[in-house]
Design an enzyme around this catalytic site. Sequence first.
Site, PDB file in Angstrom:
ATOM      1  CE  LYS A  11      43.392  50.730  63.908  1.00 39.69           C
ATOM      2  NZ  LYS A  11      43.977  51.662  64.090  1.00 39.69           N
ATOM      3  CE1 TYR A  51      49.208  50.002  64.218  1.00 41.32           C
ATOM      4  CE2 TYR A  51      48.247  48.951  66.350  1.00 41.32           C
ATOM      5  CZ  TYR A  51      47.942  49.473  64.998  1.00 41.32           C
ATOM      6  OH  TYR A  51      46.859  49.635  64.504  1.00 41.32           O
ATOM      7  NE  ARG A 104      41.529  54.540  59.727  1.00 46.13           N
ATOM      8  CZ  ARG A 104      42.918  54.615  59.556  1.00 46.13           C
ATOM      9  NH1 ARG A 104      43.224  55.078  58.447  1.00 46.13           N
ATOM     10  NH2 ARG A 104      43.530  53.543  60.039  1.00 46.13           N
ATOM     11  CG  ASN A 114      42.055  54.957  63.102  1.00 44.41           C
ATOM     12  OD1 ASN A 114      42.181  53.877  63.613  1.00 44.41           O
ATOM     13  ND2 ASN A 114      43.446  55.565  62.638  1.00 44.41           N
ATOM     14  CG  HIS A 117      46.254  47.779  60.650  1.00 36.59           C
ATOM     15  ND1 HIS A 117      47.155  48.514  60.549  1.00 36.59           N
ATOM     16  CD2 HIS A 117      46.361  47.095  59.891  1.00 36.59           C
ATOM     17  CE1 HIS A 117      48.126  48.184  59.970  1.00 36.59           C
ATOM     18  NE2 HIS A 117      47.878  46.956  59.509  1.00 36.59           N
ATOM     19  CD  GLU A 128      50.544  44.863  58.656  1.00 33.34           C
ATOM     20  OE1 GLU A 128      51.405  45.737  59.018  1.00 33.34           O
ATOM     21  OE2 GLU A 128      49.446  44.741  57.945  1.00 33.34           O
TER      22      GLU A 128
HETATM   23  P1  ADP Z   1      47.438  54.131  59.526  1.00 34.94           P
HETATM   24  O1  ADP Z   1      46.459  53.271  60.436  1.00 34.94           O
HETATM   25  O2  ADP Z   1      46.338  55.232  58.826  1.00 34.94           O
HETATM   26  O3  ADP Z   1      48.151  53.347  58.680  1.00 34.94           O
HETATM   27  P2  ADP Z   1      49.636  55.220  61.241  1.00 34.94           P
HETATM   28  O4  ADP Z   1      50.298  54.018  60.802  1.00 34.94           O
HETATM   29  O5  ADP Z   1      50.279  56.422  61.013  1.00 34.94           O
HETATM   30  O6  ADP Z   1      48.158  55.157  60.607  1.00 34.94           O
HETATM   31  O7  ADP Z   1      49.111  54.899  62.736  1.00 34.94           O
HETATM   32  C1  ADP Z   1      48.832  53.708  63.259  1.00 34.94           C
HETATM   33  C2  ADP Z   1      47.457  53.969  64.113  1.00 34.94           C
HETATM   34  O8  ADP Z   1      48.264  54.692  65.214  1.00 34.94           O
HETATM   35  C3  ADP Z   1      46.439  54.728  63.596  1.00 34.94           C
HETATM   36  O9  ADP Z   1      45.809  54.005  62.858  1.00 34.94           O
HETATM   37  C4  ADP Z   1      46.021  55.258  64.698  1.00 34.94           C
HETATM   38  O10 ADP Z   1      45.202  54.246  65.663  1.00 34.94           O
HETATM   39  C5  ADP Z   1      47.011  55.609  65.669  1.00 34.94           C
HETATM   40  N1  ADP Z   1      47.659  57.139  65.457  1.00 34.94           N
HETATM   41  C6  ADP Z   1      48.232  57.764  64.325  1.00 34.94           C
HETATM   42  N2  ADP Z   1      48.648  58.772  64.849  1.00 34.94           N
HETATM   43  C7  ADP Z   1      48.065  59.221  65.988  1.00 34.94           C
HETATM   44  C8  ADP Z   1      48.242  60.354  66.590  1.00 34.94           C
HETATM   45  N3  ADP Z   1      48.768  61.556  66.192  1.00 34.94           N
HETATM   46  N4  ADP Z   1      47.453  60.086  68.005  1.00 34.94           N
HETATM   47  C9  ADP Z   1      47.001  59.085  68.398  1.00 34.94           C
HETATM   48  N5  ADP Z   1      46.903  57.968  67.819  1.00 34.94           N
HETATM   49  C10 ADP Z   1      47.472  58.039  66.476  1.00 34.94           C
HETATM   50 MG    MG Z   2      50.026  52.521  59.242  1.00 34.95          MG
END
Ligand code: ADP
Ligand code: MG
Length: 140
Positions: A11, A51, A104, A114, A117, A128
């Site tokens: 990212k 997303y 992370r 973070n 992805h 994807e």
């Molecule tokens: P992951 O990337 O671990 O699969 P998610 O699919 O739940 O997590 O979320 C997608 C992305 O959205 C996360 O990697 C992060 O960048 C962002 N994100 C998730 N939860 C939050 C939150 N509570 N506040 C801000 N950004 C978030």
């Molecule tokens: Mg995810």
Amino acid sequence: MAIERTFSIIKPDATRRNLTGAINKKIEETGLHIVAQKRLHLTTDQAQKFYEVHKERPFYNDLVTFMTSGPVVVQVLEGENAVATYRDVMGATDPANADAGTIRAEYAEGIEANSVHGSDSQDNAEIEVDFFFSDIELVG
Ligand code: ADP
Ligand code: MG
């Protein structure tokens, strides 16, 4: 265990801090092979589509802005249990909850920025990968 492919994004917070190599080292240490990668700048349209599953979440607009704030590196990773193997080395979404040694835990700036992805299922991995690499033949 099956040889699988998964999709990864390094990212903008990580490319900005020149962490592409450090993250690739962590990936390769798991035994996964980086079989394709390219650096690009996501358009707003691409980030919104990518997303879309989070469209109703309060962080969706911020997330799209963040993902288009700088270059990303999109990748295809291949190896045994690639989806789960990569999720393991990524660590939890919120770096505060990520296990020591994960990408992370070591590199993320926060729950949004973070650093990486990774696909959450084999079905989504295929979707994807196709989204970004439909133009090339992947050599495993
Ligand atoms: P992951 O990337 O671990 O699969 P998610 O699919 O739940 O997590 O979320 C997608 C992305 O959205 C996360 O990697 C992060 O960048 C962002 N994100 C998730 N939860 C939050 C939150 N509570 N506040 C801000 N950004 C978030
Ligand atoms: Mg995810």
